[in-house]
Enzyme design. Structure first.
Site, PDB file in Angstrom:
ATOM      1  N   GLU A 118       0.799  -1.126  -0.041  1.00 45.13           N
ATOM      2  CA  GLU A 118      -0.013   0.009  -0.050  1.00 45.13           C
ATOM      3  C   GLU A 118       0.879   1.140   0.035  1.00 45.13           C
ATOM      4  O   GLU A 118       1.985   1.143   0.783  1.00 45.13           O
ATOM      5  CB  GLU A 118      -0.848   0.002   1.382  1.00 45.13           C
ATOM      6  N   CYS A 132       3.364   8.308   1.252  1.00 42.77           N
ATOM      7  CA  CYS A 132       3.745   7.551   2.525  1.00 42.77           C
ATOM      8  C   CYS A 132       4.086   6.137   1.727  1.00 42.77           C
ATOM      9  O   CYS A 132       3.168   5.626   0.713  1.00 42.77           O
ATOM     10  CB  CYS A 132       2.442   7.330   3.252  1.00 42.77           C
ATOM     11  N   CYS A 139       4.334  -7.131   8.017  1.00 35.68           N
ATOM     12  CA  CYS A 139       5.271  -6.661   8.843  1.00 35.68           C
ATOM     13  C   CYS A 139       5.537  -7.830   9.900  1.00 35.68           C
ATOM     14  O   CYS A 139       4.752  -8.261  10.446  1.00 35.68           O
ATOM     15  CB  CYS A 139       4.856  -5.197   9.718  1.00 35.68           C
ATOM     16  N   CYS A 143       3.275  -5.132  16.755  1.00 32.76           N
ATOM     17  CA  CYS A 143       2.665  -4.037  17.495  1.00 32.76           C
ATOM     18  C   CYS A 143       1.097  -4.150  17.605  1.00 32.76           C
ATOM     19  O   CYS A 143       0.482  -4.489  16.690  1.00 32.76           O
ATOM     20  CB  CYS A 143       3.108  -2.569  17.027  1.00 32.76           C
ATOM     21  N   CYS A 146      -1.806  -2.009  16.014  1.00 26.27           N
ATOM     22  CA  CYS A 146      -1.391  -1.748  14.417  1.00 26.27           C
ATOM     23  C   CYS A 146      -1.867  -2.872  13.549  1.00 26.27           C
ATOM     24  O   CYS A 146      -1.580  -4.105  13.701  1.00 26.27           O
ATOM     25  CB  CYS A 146       0.187  -1.664  13.889  1.00 26.27           C
ATOM     26  N   GLY A 184       5.248  -2.021   7.213  1.00 20.40           N
ATOM     27  CA  GLY A 184       6.536  -2.570   7.341  1.00 20.40           C
ATOM     28  C   GLY A 184       7.411  -1.951   8.242  1.00 20.40           C
ATOM     29  O   GLY A 184       7.312  -0.590   8.663  1.00 20.40           O
ATOM     30  N   GLU A 185       8.604  -2.506   8.440  1.00 16.92           N
ATOM     31  CA  GLU A 185       9.649  -1.775   9.377  1.00 16.92           C
ATOM     32  C   GLU A 185      10.843  -1.556   8.320  1.00 16.92           C
ATOM     33  O   GLU A 185      11.620  -2.621   7.963  1.00 16.92           O
ATOM     34  CB  GLU A 185      10.024  -2.766  10.499  1.00 16.92           C
ATOM     35  N   SER A 236       8.982   5.499  16.240  1.00 17.26           N
ATOM     36  CA  SER A 236       7.622   5.349  17.029  1.00 17.26           C
ATOM     37  C   SER A 236       7.985   4.923  18.432  1.00 17.26           C
ATOM     38  O   SER A 236       8.416   3.843  18.600  1.00 17.26           O
ATOM     39  CB  SER A 236       7.049   4.255  16.100  1.00 17.26           C
ATOM     40  N   ASN A 312      -6.194   5.598  14.752  1.00 19.40           N
ATOM     41  CA  ASN A 312      -6.953   5.268  13.478  1.00 19.40           C
ATOM     42  C   ASN A 312      -7.503   3.765  13.732  1.00 19.40           C
ATOM     43  O   ASN A 312      -6.977   2.724  13.711  1.00 19.40           O
ATOM     44  CB  ASN A 312      -6.471   5.226  12.086  1.00 19.40           C
ATOM     45  N   CYS A 354     -10.812   1.311   3.052  1.00 21.33           N
ATOM     46  CA  CYS A 354      -9.504   0.451   3.648  1.00 21.33           C
ATOM     47  C   CYS A 354      -9.793  -1.146   3.573  1.00 21.33           C
ATOM     48  O   CYS A 354      -8.848  -1.477   2.775  1.00 21.33           O
ATOM     49  CB  CYS A 354      -9.018   0.791   4.966  1.00 21.33           C
TER      50      CYS A 354
HETATM   51  N1  SAH Z   1       7.479   0.288  11.354  1.00 19.51           N
HETATM   52  C1  SAH Z   1       7.664   1.902  11.271  1.00 19.51           C
HETATM   53  C2  SAH Z   1       6.982   2.210  10.087  1.00 19.51           C
HETATM   54  C3  SAH Z   1       5.628   2.075   9.825  1.00 19.51           C
HETATM   55  S1  SAH Z   1       4.259   2.666  10.711  1.00 19.51           S
HETATM   56  C4  SAH Z   1       7.317   2.248  12.632  1.00 19.51           C
HETATM   57  O1  SAH Z   1       6.514   1.788  13.458  1.00 19.51           O
HETATM   58  O2  SAH Z   1       7.548   3.511  12.797  1.00 19.51           O
HETATM   59  C5  SAH Z   1       4.242   4.147  10.731  1.00 19.51           C
HETATM   60  C6  SAH Z   1       3.650   5.063  12.001  1.00 19.51           C
HETATM   61  O3  SAH Z   1       1.979   4.577  11.965  1.00 19.51           O
HETATM   62  C7  SAH Z   1       4.243   4.482  13.255  1.00 19.51           C
HETATM   63  O4  SAH Z   1       4.288   5.206  14.231  1.00 19.51           O
HETATM   64  C8  SAH Z   1       2.874   3.396  13.883  1.00 19.51           C
HETATM   65  O5  SAH Z   1       2.905   3.233  15.247  1.00 19.51           O
HETATM   66  C9  SAH Z   1       1.611   4.310  13.330  1.00 19.51           C
HETATM   67  N2  SAH Z   1       0.470   3.559  13.214  1.00 19.51           N
HETATM   68  C10 SAH Z   1       0.195   2.099  13.190  1.00 19.51           C
HETATM   69  N3  SAH Z   1      -1.120   1.844  13.162  1.00 19.51           N
HETATM   70  C11 SAH Z   1      -1.622   2.780  13.460  1.00 19.51           C
HETATM   71  C12 SAH Z   1      -3.066   3.231  13.594  1.00 19.51           C
HETATM   72  N4  SAH Z   1      -3.987   2.282  13.648  1.00 19.51           N
HETATM   73  N5  SAH Z   1      -3.392   4.443  13.923  1.00 19.51           N
HETATM   74  C13 SAH Z   1      -2.361   5.703  13.909  1.00 19.51           C
HETATM   75  N6  SAH Z   1      -1.210   5.344  13.663  1.00 19.51           N
HETATM   76  C14 SAH Z   1      -0.949   3.989  13.708  1.00 19.51           C
END
Ligand code: SAH
Length: 377
Positions: A118, A132, A139, A143, A146, A184-185, A236, A312, A354
């Site tokens: 995406e 983005c 991933c 977390c 997420c 992803g990371e 993060s 979100n 989504c």
């Molecule tokens: N893995 C990396 C990059 C991808 S996520 C990282 O975690 O930084 C990018 C950001 O979106 C991260 O800060 C993550 O915590 C946040 N994120 C994940 N799920 C989310 C959600 N449901 N609502 C808002 N932010 C979210």
């Protein structure tokens, strides 16, 4: 898009491979800039007896938004036809696309081996066009808040697959910022992410306007600090308390927060650019006044800036903090001297899409206006 070769990448190889084998078991870790596409384009051009500069010509067209080989008017017309028949123009196919009234466009792509990817384009009133991007399909980290973390990990994306997300949007609009905040990371696929970053300026996105977001993968933070590209680091963080952070982000056990903060501070020392801390606001979990104070205690205001993220909902069981709670949290951080902003939510009216775009995948609909603005400073 197939990538022309740009010299050996020995500098990065010498910096050491990712020590992520255990987490990445089953993933493709080998591909760097030598993606299938590159080999295909290069071998096709060689087979045709074409000069070496041809692949560079193809790339320059693609980076300026060409929709296909047929537009590449400084290539012989027969060559354009041959390439169109022999080399796929993109490593990704578009499965779905959703457009919001605020100009946000979300795309769900599919790789040649059927993996979902995406990416999002955000357009702002001041003219910024920000992407983005995803670095992996799914991933491997888990977390708990997420949605991507809850889906099955696929594999690392190649440099071409990362760039093809950007090229897709470049064909409809000029672009000038990028954040690796999609699926992803990125630090677990840093070779490919950096190989893609090297090309982003050709598309219109300078390194200073590029940000890589990480859960705190220390070897990656160290490599980024040592890399000459002035790319922004985003962390993060989500909880200053170790126990709570481990609950939200199990990877915290592997890389404890004090070590992560130290690595970010070292990054600041190298790059002299503030590290952006992302903090997703979860009602009754990490949004209290005391937790704001605790966060302020561990962050040096000269080196960090905080971006509070409205949650979100993803069906994970968490609820987003109220706007009032978010504002109070921000005020407390500011009172303690930290720069803090609240992320603007983009693409609200296509949230419903989504689920259609990817069954269980989170789309980055709340990517930061503030983050992106900051990436330019
Ligand atoms: N893995 C990396 C990059 C991808 S996520 C990282 O975690 O930084 C990018 C950001 O979106 C991260 O800060 C993550 O915590 C946040 N994120 C994940 N799920 C989310 C959600 N449901 N609502 C808002 N932010 C979210």
């Amino acid at each position: 898009m197939a990538l022309p070769r740009r010299g050996p990448r020995t500098r990065r190889a010498a910096a050491g491979g990712d020590s992520n084998a255990s987490v990445l078991s089953g993933a493709t870790t080998s591909a760097t800039i030598d993606s299938v596409d590159l080999q295909l384009l290069d071998s096709k051009l060689t087979e045709l007896g074409e000069p070496r500069y041809r692949s560079g010509q193809v790339w320059r067209w693609a980076a300026r938004g060409a929709a296909g080989f047929s537009e590449m008017s400084d290539l012989p017309i027969e060559l354009r036809d041959t390439l169109a028949g022999a080399v796929p123009f993109s490593s990704l196919t578009v499965e779905r696309e959703a457009r919001a009234s605020d100009g946000t466009v979300k795309a769900l792509f599919c790789t040649a081996d059927g993996r979902p990817v995406e990416a999002v384009l955000m357009r702002y009133r001041d003219g910024r066009r920000s992407l983005c991007l995803s670095s992996q399909s799914g991933c491997p980290l888990t977390c708990t808040f997420c949605a991507t973390g809850q889906m099955k990990f696929g594999r690392n994306l190649t440099a071409s697959e990362i760039l093809d997300q950007a090229l897709h949007f470049r064909r409809v609009s000029e672009v000038d910022h990028a954040v690796f905040m999609g699926m992803g990371e990125p630090m677990m696929n840093l070779d490919n992410v950096l190989a893609a970053c090297e090309r982003l300026p050709d598309i219109g996105i300078s390194h200073r306007r590029t940000a890589i977001s990480t859960i705190g993968w220390i070897p990656g933070i160290e490599r980024l600090a040592a890399d000459p590209m002035p790319i922004r680091l985003a962390l993060s963080l989500h909880a200053a308390d170790e126990t709570l952070r481990t609950e939200l982000m199990p990877v915290n056990e592997r890389y404890p927060l004090p070590d992560v903060i130290a690595a970010c501070e070292a990054h600041y020392e190298h790059k002299r650019r503030k590290v952006f801390v992302e903090y997703v606001m979860l009602a009754g979990v990490n949004d209290s006044f005391a937790q704001a104070a605790q966060l302020a205690d561990i962050l040096d205001p000269r080196r960090f800036k905080v971006n509070l993220i409205p949650y979100n909902p993803t069906g994970s069981g968490y609820t987003g903090s109220s706007p009032k709670a978010i504002a109070a949290f921000r005020d407390e951080l500011e009172r303690r001297g930290l720069d803090a902003t609240v992320r603007l939510t983009r693409g609200r009216d296509i949230d419903a899409a989504c689920g259609q775009l990817a069954a269980r995948a989170r789309l980055a609909v709340t990517v930061a206006e503030a983050d992106v603005a900051g990436a330019a400073t």
